[in-house]
Scaffold this motif. Structure first.
Motif, PDB file in Angstrom:
ATOM      1  N   TYR A  20       0.919  -1.242   0.126  1.00 54.35           N
ATOM      2  CA  TYR A  20      -0.100  -0.131   0.093  1.00 54.35           C
ATOM      3  C   TYR A  20       0.763   1.168   0.110  1.00 54.35           C
ATOM      4  CZ  TYR A  20      -3.786   3.203   1.046  1.00 54.35           C
ATOM      5  OH  TYR A  20      -4.878   4.010   0.756  1.00 54.35           O
ATOM      6  N   TYR A  21       1.846   1.360   0.706  1.00 52.69           N
ATOM      7  CA  TYR A  21       2.737   2.209   0.962  1.00 52.69           C
ATOM      8  C   TYR A  21       3.613   2.784  -0.482  1.00 52.69           C
ATOM      9  CZ  TYR A  21       5.913   5.925   2.672  1.00 52.69           C
ATOM     10  OH  TYR A  21       6.543   7.032   3.064  1.00 52.69           O
ATOM     11  N   SER A  22       3.987   1.717  -1.115  1.00 52.57           N
ATOM     12  CA  SER A  22       4.719   1.984  -2.391  1.00 52.57           C
ATOM     13  C   SER A  22       3.645   2.320  -3.672  1.00 52.57           C
ATOM     14  CB  SER A  22       5.682   0.778  -2.693  1.00 52.57           C
ATOM     15  OG  SER A  22       4.768  -0.376  -2.931  1.00 52.57           O
ATOM     16  N   LYS A  23       2.500   1.651  -3.531  1.00 52.47           N
ATOM     17  CA  LYS A  23       1.788   1.859  -4.788  1.00 52.47           C
ATOM     18  C   LYS A  23       0.536   2.701  -4.626  1.00 52.47           C
ATOM     19  CE  LYS A  23       2.160  -3.012  -6.511  1.00 52.47           C
ATOM     20  NZ  LYS A  23       1.945  -4.113  -6.827  1.00 52.47           N
ATOM     21  N   THR A  24       0.284   3.069  -3.270  1.00 51.27           N
ATOM     22  CA  THR A  24      -0.699   4.154  -3.105  1.00 51.27           C
ATOM     23  C   THR A  24      -0.301   5.383  -2.424  1.00 51.27           C
ATOM     24  OG1 THR A  24      -2.471   2.118  -3.175  1.00 51.27           O
ATOM     25  CG2 THR A  24      -3.232   4.268  -2.415  1.00 51.27           C
ATOM     26  N   HIS A  25       0.287   5.058  -1.270  1.00 42.55           N
ATOM     27  CA  HIS A  25       0.691   6.284  -0.429  1.00 42.55           C
ATOM     28  C   HIS A  25       1.639   6.956  -0.841  1.00 42.55           C
ATOM     29  CE1 HIS A  25       0.267   8.726   3.342  1.00 42.55           C
ATOM     30  NE2 HIS A  25       1.522   8.551   3.307  1.00 42.55           N
ATOM     31  N   THR A  26       2.749   6.705  -1.542  1.00 43.71           N
ATOM     32  CA  THR A  26       3.714   7.270  -1.984  1.00 43.71           C
ATOM     33  C   THR A  26       3.234   8.282  -3.183  1.00 43.71           C
ATOM     34  OG1 THR A  26       5.474   5.792  -1.465  1.00 43.71           O
ATOM     35  CG2 THR A  26       6.066   7.114  -3.362  1.00 43.71           C
ATOM     36  N   PRO A  27       2.521   7.838  -4.198  1.00 41.72           N
ATOM     37  CA  PRO A  27       2.174   8.715  -5.084  1.00 41.72           C
ATOM     38  C   PRO A  27       1.120  10.139  -4.606  1.00 41.72           C
ATOM     39  CG  PRO A  27       1.749   6.469  -6.030  1.00 41.72           C
ATOM     40  CD  PRO A  27       2.332   6.547  -4.474  1.00 41.72           C
ATOM     41  N   ILE A  28       0.516   9.606  -3.598  1.00 44.03           N
ATOM     42  CA  ILE A  28      -0.113  10.634  -2.744  1.00 44.03           C
ATOM     43  C   ILE A  28       0.668  11.723  -2.199  1.00 44.03           C
ATOM     44  CG2 ILE A  28      -1.764  11.473  -1.073  1.00 44.03           C
ATOM     45  CD1 ILE A  28      -3.093   8.720  -1.588  1.00 44.03           C
ATOM     46  N   ALA A  29       1.912  11.254  -1.372  1.00 40.61           N
ATOM     47  CA  ALA A  29       2.859  12.168  -0.790  1.00 40.61           C
ATOM     48  C   ALA A  29       3.625  13.107  -1.865  1.00 40.61           C
ATOM     49  CB  ALA A  29       3.728  11.269  -0.163  1.00 40.61           C
ATOM     50  N   LEU A  30       3.801  12.350  -3.124  1.00 42.74           N
ATOM     51  CA  LEU A  30       4.630  13.070  -4.016  1.00 42.74           C
ATOM     52  C   LEU A  30       3.896  14.237  -4.649  1.00 42.74           C
ATOM     53  CD1 LEU A  30       6.389  10.099  -6.063  1.00 42.74           C
ATOM     54  CD2 LEU A  30       7.312  11.696  -4.437  1.00 42.74           C
ATOM     55  N   THR A  31       2.648  14.369  -4.366  1.00 44.57           N
ATOM     56  CA  THR A  31       1.794  15.592  -5.039  1.00 44.57           C
ATOM     57  C   THR A  31       2.064  16.800  -3.804  1.00 44.57           C
ATOM     58  OG1 THR A  31      -0.348  14.963  -4.058  1.00 44.57           O
ATOM     59  CG2 THR A  31       0.199  14.109  -6.001  1.00 44.57           C
ATOM     60  N   ILE A  32       2.618  16.779  -2.973  1.00 45.72           N
ATOM     61  CA  ILE A  32       2.604  17.554  -1.847  1.00 45.72           C
ATOM     62  C   ILE A  32       3.327  19.027  -2.536  1.00 45.72           C
ATOM     63  CG2 ILE A  32       3.346  18.291   0.485  1.00 45.72           C
ATOM     64  CD1 ILE A  32       2.816  15.622   1.269  1.00 45.72           C
TER      65      ILE A  32
END
Length: 103
Positions: A20-32
């Motif tokens: 989940y962290y690599s496939k879902t959460h990281t892409p969200i964080a990269l938009t900050i």
């Protein structure tokens, strides 16, 4: 440099956390907005003792203004809300002005 540190406790299902962290959460964080650097790593304690955290992620910002803008952004709110979807071991979050001593 300024950072947001996210210290994740031991998840109930480490494999599910990792996916989940690599496939879902990281892409969200990269938009900050204003994000200058993003690191993450799993923790190990010296001598084989249990580490206090499963993983620590660091989000870096060049200026305090960039950090403050990020902290109040919809993207950061989305990332913060998403933590509950996978961090079954909890998360400790703090900000820090980081001073480079060497390097």
């Amino acid at each position: 440099m300024y950072r947001v540190a996210v210290c994740y406790g031991e998840p109930t299902d480490p494999a599910a956390f990792d996916e989940y962290y690599s496939k879902t959460h990281t892409p969200i964080a990269l938009t900050i907005p204003g994000l200058a650097r993003f690191t993450a790593g799993k923790c190990e304690a010296p001598g084989g003792a249990p580490a206090p955290y499963y993983m620590v992620a660091n989000l870096y910002f060049d200026t305090e203004a960039d950090l403050q803008k990020a902290l109040t952004s919809p993207e950061m709110a989305k990332a913060g809300k998403d933590v509950a979807n996978f961090a079954t071991g909890g998360a400790t979050i703090f900000t820090q002005e980081e001073e480079v001593i060497l390097g």
